[in-house]
Scaffold this active site. Structure first.
Site, short mmCIF file in Angstrom:
data_model
loop_
_atom_site.label_atom_id
_atom_site.label_comp_id
_atom_site.label_asym_id
_atom_site.label_seq_id
_atom_site.Cartn_x
_atom_site.Cartn_y
_atom_site.Cartn_z
CB SER A 104 3.70 5.52 7.38
OG SER A 104 3.26 5.51 6.03
CG ASN A 107 -0.41 0.65 2.41
OD1 ASN A 107 -0.46 1.87 2.56
ND2 ASN A 107 0.18 -0.15 3.31
CG PHE A 135 -0.54 9.25 7.07
CD1 PHE A 135 -0.58 7.93 7.46
CD2 PHE A 135 0.48 10.05 7.57
CE1 PHE A 135 0.38 7.40 8.32
CE2 PHE A 135 1.44 9.54 8.43
CZ PHE A 135 1.39 8.21 8.80
CG ASN A 158 3.07 4.39 1.88
OD1 ASN A 158 3.88 4.01 1.03
ND2 ASN A 158 2.32 3.56 2.58
CB THR A 159 4.16 10.48 4.96
OG1 THR A 159 2.78 10.11 4.89
CG2 THR A 159 4.25 11.98 5.18
CE LYS A 182 2.60 -0.14 12.85
NZ LYS A 182 1.21 -0.28 12.40
CG ASN A 199 4.20 0.95 9.53
OD1 ASN A 199 3.55 0.49 8.59
ND2 ASN A 199 3.86 2.07 10.13
C1 LIG Z 1 -3.69 -0.93 3.68
C2 LIG Z 1 -2.83 -0.70 4.89
C3 LIG Z 1 -2.87 0.52 5.54
C4 LIG Z 1 -2.07 0.74 6.66
N1 LIG Z 1 -2.13 1.95 7.31
C5 LIG Z 1 -1.39 2.13 8.42
C6 LIG Z 1 -1.47 3.36 9.15
O1 LIG Z 1 -2.24 4.26 8.82
N2 LIG Z 1 -0.67 3.49 10.25
C7 LIG Z 1 0.18 2.50 10.67
O2 LIG Z 1 0.89 2.65 11.67
N3 LIG Z 1 0.25 1.33 10.00
C8 LIG Z 1 -0.50 1.13 8.92
N4 LIG Z 1 -0.42 -0.06 8.26
C9 LIG Z 1 0.52 -1.09 8.73
C10 LIG Z 1 -0.15 -2.14 9.63
O3 LIG Z 1 -0.70 -1.54 10.78
C11 LIG Z 1 0.86 -3.23 10.05
O4 LIG Z 1 1.87 -2.64 10.83
C12 LIG Z 1 1.50 -3.91 8.84
O5 LIG Z 1 0.58 -4.08 7.80
C13 LIG Z 1 2.08 -5.28 9.20
O6 LIG Z 1 1.08 -6.14 9.70
P1 LIG Z 1 0.32 -7.23 8.76
O7 LIG Z 1 1.39 -7.99 8.02
O8 LIG Z 1 -0.44 -8.08 9.72
O9 LIG Z 1 -0.55 -6.44 7.87
C14 LIG Z 1 -1.22 -0.31 7.12
C15 LIG Z 1 -1.20 -1.54 6.47
C16 LIG Z 1 -1.99 -1.75 5.38
C17 LIG Z 1 -1.95 -3.11 4.69
#
Ligand SMILES: Cc1cc2nc3c(=O)[nH]c(=O)nc-3n(C[C@H](O)[C@H](O)[C@H](O)COP(=O)(O)O)c2cc1C
Length: 352
Positions: free
Chosen positions: A172, A110, A114, A174-175, A210, A239
């Site tokens: 993140s 992704n 934000f 992405n920023t 985080k 993350n």
């Molecule tokens: C579509 C998407 C959006 C996410 N948005 C955020 C976010 O806004 N803030 C954040 O700290 N992590 C965000 N994450 C990261 C997740 O919270 C998590 O740390 C990461 O996906 C690893 O866990 P997973 O493998 O179980 O998904 C996002 C992940 C995905 C897939």
């Protein structure tokens, strides 16, 4: 997984991933979700940074970015829920497409950046939150902000009355330049400011940090030191990753953060190393690639006091929360642990 959930998932996988995500939020709003309630047993009950959790299996940030489905999520079996990220002002995020399914790899990429409705909308929704759930907020900074550290403080101060915990998200990918805030001096200044704001609240709440999985050992050592000095209440590891090692899916070249199965090992190694560096002083939350009870248990044994997941829901549905919690209870019993806390870090050495 129930048959209806299986069909629902199959239908959603025919849509583009962001539309499918919108559908899953609508389905939750409509009450079309499993509702096992706050799942708990004496073995699963645990405490994390002063929070009493019915079980240690949490929903990771990013699924409910705008706090739209707090009530259904609170009934889905999670022990705690993290919503957001939310920034002071609403912002649209990056252009679409910005979410990709990597089905062969059981992963996602992704680059949302934000996208969210801003802290005022979030605070209004949080004001109506279910009281019998543990709910936290992932704090973000606006893309065009002149003072990103100040943004975290603003969101915290605005939403705190409705929260059980807040997470400083400097990881993140992405920023642009957000991850630079993980550097020692910047992180220390940022966390000190956030903690100072928290301490001045009428009802102080735990603040978590985080971190990214793509840190060098020296960077991790700095983070461990700053986390201890500033006394953050917990660290969430991790993350999404920028790494693309070992992927097969056609979308593997997309820019953004990779989550899901390929992240499991990397994020668990970071977790174990952080556990070693912090010597049990700071509770850790393990996240990255969890898709079954065995993996949740592995993170706990590597040093996590609680875990979170997100991407596996894309492939297995939301009933996974209850499946993981139930499975974890059995795994703890098998190894003669009376509670989660006893298992924390019991196999850390395997990951170092
Ligand atoms: C579509 C998407 C959006 C996410 N948005 C955020 C976010 O806004 N803030 C954040 O700290 N992590 C965000 N994450 C990261 C997740 O919270 C998590 O740390 C990461 O996906 C690893 O866990 P997973 O493998 O179980 O998904 C996002 C992940 C995905 C897939």
């Amino acid at each position: 997984m129930k048959l209806t959930e299986k069909f629902g998932l199959a239908a959603m996988h025919c849509m583009d991933p962001e539309t499918a995500h919108g559908m899953s939020i609508r389905a939750l709003k409509a009450g079309l979700a499993p509702a096992p309630g706050p799942l708990t047993t004496p073995r699963l009950k645990t405490s994390l940074a002063g929070l009493n959790l019915p079980n240690p299996v949490g929903l990771a940030a990013g699924f409910d970015k705008n706090g739209e489905v707090l009530a259904p999520l609170s009934r889905a079996g999670f022990g705690f829920i993290e919503v957001g990220a939310v920034t002071p002002r609403p912002q649209p995020g990056n252009p679409k497409p910005r979410l990709f399914r990597l089905t062969e790899d059981k992963a996602a990429i992704n680059r949302f950046g934000f996208n969210n409705e801003g802290m005022e909308v979030m605070a209004k929704r949080l004001a109506d939150r279910p009281q019998n759930a543990v709910i936290g907020l992932n704090l973000g900074a606006n893309k065009d902000s002149e003072d990103r550290a100040g943004d975290f403080v603003k969101v915290l101060a605005h939403c705190a009355p409705h929260l059980d915990f807040a997470t400083v998200n400097v990881s993140s990918p992405n920023t642009e330049k957000l991850r630079d805030l993980q550097g020692k001096a910047a992180l220390s200044a940022l966390l000190s400011g956030v903690i100072e704001t928290r301490d001045a609240l009428p009802r102080p709440l735990p603040v978590f940090l985080k971190i990214a999985p793509d840190l060098t050992d020296a960077e991790l050592q700095d983070i461990a030191e700053v986390a201890r000095e500033t006394r953050v209440d917990a660290v969430i590891a991790t993350n999404t990753t920028l790494s693309r090692d070992g992927l097969r899916s056609s979308h593997k070249g997309e820019t953004g953060g990779l989550s899901g199965a390929p992240l499991f090992e990397k994020s668990t190694r970071v977790l174990a190393r952080l556990s070693q560096l912090t010597e049990g002083d700071i509770p850790l939350i393990g996240v990255g690639g969890i898709s079954c009870a065995e993996q949740a248990y592995a993170k706990i044994c590597a040093g996590a006091s609680a875990v979170q997941f997100y991407t596996a829901m894309v492939y297995c549905g939301i009933s996974l929360a209850a499946d993981i919690a139930n499975g974890l209870d059995k795994l703890l019993a098998c190894d003669d642990f009376d509670n989660v806390a006893q298992a924390v870090g019991s196999k850390r050495e395997d990951w170092l």
